[in-house]
Motif scaffolding. Structure first.
Motif, PDB file in Angstrom:
ATOM      1  N   LEU A  15      65.696 -20.152 -28.420  1.00 27.35           N
ATOM      2  CA  LEU A  15      64.567 -20.880 -28.999  1.00 27.35           C
ATOM      3  C   LEU A  15      63.420 -21.034 -27.994  1.00 27.35           C
ATOM      4  CD1 LEU A  15      66.482 -23.534 -31.087  1.00 27.35           C
ATOM      5  CD2 LEU A  15      64.992 -21.716 -31.966  1.00 27.35           C
ATOM      6  N   GLN A  16      63.746 -21.211 -26.730  1.00 27.47           N
ATOM      7  CA  GLN A  16      62.689 -21.271 -25.710  1.00 27.47           C
ATOM      8  C   GLN A  16      61.983 -19.927 -25.601  1.00 27.47           C
ATOM      9  OE1 GLN A  16      63.151 -23.312 -21.863  1.00 27.47           O
ATOM     10  NE2 GLN A  16      65.292 -23.405 -22.490  1.00 27.47           N
ATOM     11  N   ARG A  31      65.494 -23.084 -17.329  1.00 27.99           N
ATOM     12  CA  ARG A  31      66.416 -24.127 -16.864  1.00 27.99           C
ATOM     13  C   ARG A  31      65.851 -25.530 -17.120  1.00 27.99           C
ATOM     14  NH1 ARG A  31      68.657 -24.584 -10.779  1.00 27.99           N
ATOM     15  NH2 ARG A  31      70.108 -26.264 -11.173  1.00 27.99           N
ATOM     16  N   GLU A  32      64.569 -25.719 -16.866  1.00 25.05           N
ATOM     17  CA  GLU A  32      63.931 -27.016 -17.103  1.00 25.05           C
ATOM     18  C   GLU A  32      63.917 -27.342 -18.596  1.00 25.05           C
ATOM     19  OE1 GLU A  32      62.005 -30.666 -16.356  1.00 25.05           O
ATOM     20  OE2 GLU A  32      63.238 -29.335 -15.133  1.00 25.05           O
ATOM     21  N   GLY A  33      63.633 -26.353 -19.423  1.00 27.31           N
ATOM     22  CA  GLY A  33      63.664 -26.565 -20.863  1.00 27.31           C
ATOM     23  C   GLY A  33      65.044 -26.958 -21.356  1.00 27.31           C
ATOM     24  N   LEU A  34      66.061 -26.341 -20.796  1.00 17.90           N
ATOM     25  CA  LEU A  34      67.437 -26.701 -21.165  1.00 17.90           C
ATOM     26  C   LEU A  34      67.753 -28.137 -20.742  1.00 17.90           C
ATOM     27  CD1 LEU A  34      69.207 -23.375 -20.229  1.00 17.90           C
ATOM     28  CD2 LEU A  34      68.977 -24.332 -22.530  1.00 17.90           C
ATOM     29  N   ARG A  35      67.289 -28.514 -19.567  1.00 20.16           N
ATOM     30  CA  ARG A  35      67.516 -29.881 -19.095  1.00 20.16           C
ATOM     31  C   ARG A  35      66.842 -30.875 -20.035  1.00 20.16           C
ATOM     32  NH1 ARG A  35      65.202 -33.897 -16.752  1.00 20.16           N
ATOM     33  NH2 ARG A  35      63.210 -32.875 -16.440  1.00 20.16           N
ATOM     34  N   LEU A  36      65.611 -30.588 -20.432  1.00 25.68           N
ATOM     35  CA  LEU A  36      64.889 -31.473 -21.339  1.00 25.68           C
ATOM     36  C   LEU A  36      65.547 -31.540 -22.722  1.00 25.68           C
ATOM     37  CD1 LEU A  36      61.229 -30.521 -20.396  1.00 25.68           C
ATOM     38  CD2 LEU A  36      62.410 -32.670 -19.876  1.00 25.68           C
ATOM     39  N   HIS A  39      70.811 -30.255 -21.986  1.00 27.53           N
ATOM     40  CA  HIS A  39      71.870 -29.378 -21.478  1.00 27.53           C
ATOM     41  C   HIS A  39      71.881 -29.416 -19.956  1.00 27.53           C
ATOM     42  CE1 HIS A  39      72.729 -27.502 -25.358  1.00 27.53           C
ATOM     43  NE2 HIS A  39      71.426 -27.519 -25.571  1.00 27.53           N
ATOM     44  N   ASP A  40      73.063 -29.520 -19.393  1.00 23.79           N
ATOM     45  CA  ASP A  40      73.225 -29.456 -17.948  1.00 23.79           C
ATOM     46  C   ASP A  40      73.390 -27.989 -17.580  1.00 23.79           C
ATOM     47  OD1 ASP A  40      73.614 -30.115 -15.290  1.00 23.79           O
ATOM     48  OD2 ASP A  40      75.758 -30.475 -15.553  1.00 23.79           O
ATOM     49  N   ALA A  41      72.356 -27.393 -17.038  1.00 24.88           N
ATOM     50  CA  ALA A  41      72.349 -25.952 -16.793  1.00 24.88           C
ATOM     51  C   ALA A  41      72.286 -25.647 -15.306  1.00 24.88           C
ATOM     52  CB  ALA A  41      71.173 -25.317 -17.509  1.00 24.88           C
TER      53      ALA A  41
END
Length: 89
Positions: A15-16, A31-36, A39-41
């Motif tokens: 999706l990102q 990685r930042e998008g997953l964190r937001l 998700h712990d990536a």
């Protein structure tokens, strides 16, 4: 990572990439998008999952000539079709 959680993680990545399309994204941005998204990536796991998505033809990577050590990732046409088929795009 449990199967359902792994699928949500992969969907979040796709999706990102879809949101950025046709541009590509560097690893840190994904990685930042997953964190937001909650998700712990860690980097190793993210690289592993991006490799899986590449193997499936859903994502593609490239290494810019000026920043060869910083790969960028983009959504492929197959990835877009997958998201549409899942009702996510």
């Amino acid at each position: 990572m449990r199967k359902q959680r792994r699928q949500l993680f992969r969907h979040a990545i796709l999706l990102q990439l879809e949101a950025a399309s046709p541009a590509s994204l560097p690893l840190d941005t994904i990685r930042e998008g997953l964190r937001l998204a909650g998700h712990d990536a860690d980097e190793a796991n993210l690289i592993k999952e991006l490799g899986y998505l590449e193997d499936k033809g859903l994502a593609a990577s490239r290494r810019p000539e000026l920043s060869h050590d910083l790969p960028r990732y983009r959504l492929t046409a197959t990835g877009r079709d997958y998201l549409e088929g899942q009702g996510l795009a």
